[in-house]
Design a protein around this motif. Structure first.
Motif, PDB file in Angstrom:
ATOM      1  N   MET A   1      30.156   3.587  -8.946  1.00  8.29           N
ATOM      2  CA  MET A   1      30.119   4.140  -7.586  1.00  8.29           C
ATOM      3  C   MET A   1      28.684   4.136  -7.049  1.00  8.29           C
ATOM      4  N   LYS A   2      28.505   3.569  -5.877  1.00  3.10           N
ATOM      5  CA  LYS A   2      27.182   3.493  -5.273  1.00  3.10           C
ATOM      6  C   LYS A   2      26.816   4.836  -4.634  1.00  3.10           C
ATOM      7  N   THR A   3      25.540   5.190  -4.725  1.00  3.28           N
ATOM      8  CA  THR A   3      25.087   6.486  -4.251  1.00  3.28           C
ATOM      9  C   THR A   3      23.863   6.350  -3.363  1.00  3.28           C
ATOM     10  N   LEU A   4      23.449   7.474  -2.807  1.00  2.00           N
ATOM     11  CA  LEU A   4      22.234   7.519  -2.002  1.00  2.00           C
ATOM     12  C   LEU A   4      21.034   7.019  -2.796  1.00  2.00           C
ATOM     13  N   ARG A   5      21.021   7.278  -4.072  1.00  2.00           N
ATOM     14  CA  ARG A   5      19.905   6.842  -4.932  1.00  2.00           C
ATOM     15  C   ARG A   5      19.725   5.323  -4.878  1.00  2.00           C
ATOM     16  N   ASP A   6      20.830   4.595  -4.909  1.00  2.00           N
ATOM     17  CA  ASP A   6      20.760   3.136  -4.816  1.00  2.00           C
ATOM     18  C   ASP A   6      20.079   2.713  -3.518  1.00  2.00           C
ATOM     19  N   ALA A   7      20.474   3.345  -2.424  1.00  2.00           N
ATOM     20  CA  ALA A   7      19.955   2.979  -1.108  1.00  2.00           C
ATOM     21  C   ALA A   7      18.490   3.355  -0.953  1.00  2.00           C
ATOM     22  N   VAL A   8      18.131   4.559  -1.365  1.00  2.00           N
ATOM     23  CA  VAL A   8      16.763   5.032  -1.143  1.00  2.00           C
ATOM     24  C   VAL A   8      15.769   4.282  -2.028  1.00  2.00           C
ATOM     25  N   TYR A   9      16.117   4.051  -3.280  1.00  2.97           N
ATOM     26  CA  TYR A   9      15.215   3.248  -4.113  1.00  2.97           C
ATOM     27  C   TYR A   9      15.158   1.804  -3.603  1.00  2.97           C
ATOM     28  N   GLY A  10      16.287   1.293  -3.147  1.00  2.00           N
ATOM     29  CA  GLY A  10      16.272  -0.044  -2.562  1.00  2.00           C
ATOM     30  C   GLY A  10      15.345  -0.127  -1.372  1.00  2.00           C
ATOM     31  N   LEU A  11      15.355   0.903  -0.550  1.00  2.00           N
ATOM     32  CA  LEU A  11      14.481   0.978   0.620  1.00  2.00           C
ATOM     33  C   LEU A  11      13.019   1.131   0.213  1.00  2.00           C
ATOM     34  N   ALA A  12      12.741   2.075  -0.673  1.00  2.00           N
ATOM     35  CA  ALA A  12      11.354   2.400  -1.033  1.00  2.00           C
ATOM     36  C   ALA A  12      10.648   1.240  -1.720  1.00  2.00           C
ATOM     37  N   VAL A  13      11.350   0.565  -2.609  1.00  2.00           N
ATOM     38  CA  VAL A  13      10.749  -0.569  -3.313  1.00  2.00           C
ATOM     39  C   VAL A  13      10.413  -1.683  -2.327  1.00  2.00           C
ATOM     40  N   ALA A  14      11.335  -1.998  -1.433  1.00  2.00           N
ATOM     41  CA  ALA A  14      11.091  -3.054  -0.446  1.00  2.00           C
ATOM     42  C   ALA A  14       9.978  -2.669   0.511  1.00  2.00           C
ATOM     43  N   ASP A  15       9.932  -1.414   0.900  1.00  2.00           N
ATOM     44  CA  ASP A  15       8.849  -0.899   1.734  1.00  2.00           C
ATOM     45  C   ASP A  15       7.508  -1.150   1.050  1.00  2.00           C
ATOM     46  N   ALA A  16       7.419  -0.775  -0.227  1.00  3.39           N
ATOM     47  CA  ALA A  16       6.167  -0.947  -0.968  1.00  3.39           C
ATOM     48  C   ALA A  16       5.796  -2.421  -1.135  1.00  3.39           C
ATOM     49  N   LEU A  17       6.785  -3.287  -1.252  1.00  2.00           N
ATOM     50  CA  LEU A  17       6.510  -4.720  -1.320  1.00  2.00           C
ATOM     51  C   LEU A  17       5.882  -5.234  -0.028  1.00  2.00           C
ATOM     52  N   GLY A  18       6.314  -4.661   1.088  1.00  5.51           N
ATOM     53  CA  GLY A  18       5.852  -5.137   2.385  1.00  5.51           C
ATOM     54  C   GLY A  18       4.564  -4.527   2.893  1.00  5.51           C
ATOM     55  N   VAL A  19       4.195  -3.355   2.388  1.00  7.55           N
ATOM     56  CA  VAL A  19       3.010  -2.647   2.896  1.00  7.55           C
ATOM     57  C   VAL A  19       1.733  -3.499   2.860  1.00  7.55           C
ATOM     58  N   PRO A  20       1.424  -4.197   1.767  1.00  5.93           N
ATOM     59  CA  PRO A  20       0.138  -4.911   1.716  1.00  5.93           C
ATOM     60  C   PRO A  20       0.017  -6.067   2.704  1.00  5.93           C
ATOM     61  N   VAL A  21       1.157  -6.569   3.208  1.00  7.20           N
ATOM     62  CA  VAL A  21       1.102  -7.751   4.075  1.00  7.20           C
ATOM     63  C   VAL A  21       1.597  -7.468   5.492  1.00  7.20           C
ATOM     64  N   GLU A  22       1.731  -6.203   5.846  1.00  8.65           N
ATOM     65  CA  GLU A  22       2.215  -5.884   7.196  1.00  8.65           C
ATOM     66  C   GLU A  22       1.306  -6.522   8.250  1.00  8.65           C
ATOM     67  N   PHE A  23       1.922  -7.044   9.271  1.00  7.22           N
ATOM     68  CA  PHE A  23       1.277  -7.720  10.416  1.00  7.22           C
ATOM     69  C   PHE A  23       0.818  -9.145  10.086  1.00  7.22           C
ATOM     70  N   SER A  24       1.042  -9.610   8.880  1.00  4.60           N
ATOM     71  CA  SER A  24       0.665 -10.985   8.528  1.00  4.60           C
ATOM     72  C   SER A  24       1.664 -11.973   9.132  1.00  4.60           C
ATOM     73  N   TYR A  25       1.172 -13.133   9.519  1.00  2.00           N
ATOM     74  CA  TYR A  25       2.025 -14.141  10.129  1.00  2.00           C
ATOM     75  C   TYR A  25       2.847 -14.874   9.075  1.00  2.00           C
ATOM     76  N   ARG A  26       4.084 -15.147   9.429  1.00  4.46           N
ATOM     77  CA  ARG A  26       4.971 -15.901   8.556  1.00  4.46           C
ATOM     78  C   ARG A  26       4.326 -17.227   8.152  1.00  4.46           C
ATOM     79  N   GLY A  27       4.399 -17.539   6.897  1.00  7.98           N
ATOM     80  CA  GLY A  27       3.856 -18.793   6.403  1.00  7.98           C
ATOM     81  C   GLY A  27       2.412 -18.723   5.949  1.00  7.98           C
ATOM     82  N   THR A  28       1.739 -17.585   6.215  1.00 12.00           N
ATOM     83  CA  THR A  28       0.340 -17.443   5.807  1.00 12.00           C
ATOM     84  C   THR A  28       0.201 -16.704   4.481  1.00 12.00           C
ATOM     85  N   PHE A  29       1.310 -16.282   3.898  1.00 14.19           N
ATOM     86  CA  PHE A  29       1.294 -15.522   2.643  1.00 14.19           C
ATOM     87  C   PHE A  29       2.613 -15.755   1.937  1.00 14.19           C
ATOM     88  N   GLN A  30       2.694 -15.349   0.685  1.00 14.63           N
ATOM     89  CA  GLN A  30       3.945 -15.426  -0.060  1.00 14.63           C
ATOM     90  C   GLN A  30       3.991 -14.284  -1.065  1.00 14.63           C
TER      91      GLN A  30
END
Length: 276
Positions: A1-30
């Motif tokens: 059974m899926k829970t709020l924990r699945d969603a919130v950790y899914g959100l937080a991890v992806a957020d943290a992945l994106g923080v260092p490259v926010e505002f960067s143009y597509r194709g200029t980083f990977q």
């Protein structure tokens, strides 16, 4: 059974992945793994306003046993002014509309105030069984009160609930976008058919919702989804977070790479805020 924990950790991890490259143009980083510093010079695993406001919403729902608009706004103020619900007690990122709404005590309703600041924090309402569409609109309107923002949140929560019920991504999206939808949402039911060059990843709420759903619908794992979302560029943390919450629901906490969970900061706070 899926829970709020699945969603919130899914959100937080992806957020943290994106923080260092926010505002960067597509194709200029990977982005291929969890890194740090970059845009905000934060250590690896640091989340931004997306996760903080989601946790503030969760905390209020847990504390009050349901949706209390005044209390949710009070939690937002505690985040903005005191650094609560952050990775290390420091608030380093806030949208203009959100900042103005917290300051004046009510959300903005003009058409130019349709950033993604309510969409990024609305996922907890998918786990409040009796939350109505009107309540979803009211929670959005604490900061973002224009019809487009409110309806984006209703659609997004609808998608999340249908994924929880076992629908496929394309079915969930199709069933969550009503026939009388606003014209701005007309691409959503067929978004998975579009090529990357037709996907925008700006801070406009419709662009963010489209990009997140596209990343989810065109991939087959949590890791693939969030990396695809983040690597679209521009509003990397929020597009990642919005996609990541849905991917967390679809694939579960166990599908999030353990190395990313390990790097994620202040996990005790996340656990403290979960209500379901």
């Amino acid at each position: 059974m899926k829970t709020l924990r699945d969603a919130v950790y899914g959100l937080a991890v992806a957020d943290a992945l994106g923080v260092p490259v926010e505002f960067s143009y597509r194709g200029t980083f990977q982005v291929t793994d969890m890194t740090g510093y970059g845009t905000y010079h934060q250590p690896p695993g640091t989340w931004s306003d997306d996760t903080s406001m989601t946790l503030a919403t969760c905390f209020s729902i847990r504390r009050k046993g349901g949706i209390d608009l005044s209390d949710i706004m009070e939690c937002f103020r505690a985040w903005e002014s005191e650094g609560k619900f952050t990775a290390d007690g420091v608030m380093f990122d806030i949208g203009n509309t959100t900042s103005m709404a917290i300051s004046q005590g009510f959300g903005l309703t003009d058409i130019s105030s349709n950033g993604n600041g309510s969409l990024m924090r609305i996922i907890p309402l998918a786990f409040v069984p009796n939350a109505t569409d009107e309540q979803i609109r009211q929670v959005s309107a604490l900061t973002h009160g224009h019809l487009i923002s409110k309806e984006a949140c209703v659609i997004y929560v609808g998608i999340a609930r249908k994924l929880l019920a076992g629908m496929s991504v394309t079915e969930a999206v199709r069933e969550s976008v009503p026939d009388d939808r606003l014209e701005v949402f007309e691409r959503l039911p067929v978004i998975h058919q579009l090529p990357e060059e037709d996907i925008k990843s700006s801070g406009y709420v419709v662009d963010t919702l489209e990009a997140a759903v596209w990343a989810l619908a065109t991939t087959k794992s949590y890791e693939e989804c969030v990396l695809k979302a983040v690597n679209l560029g521009h509003d990397t943390d929020t597009v990642g977070a919005v996609a990541g919450a849905l991917a967390g629901i679809l694939y579960g906490y166990e599908a999030i790479p353990a190395r990313w969970i390990e790097t994620l900061r202040n996990k005790p706070l996340i656990e403290e805020c979960l209500f379901a």
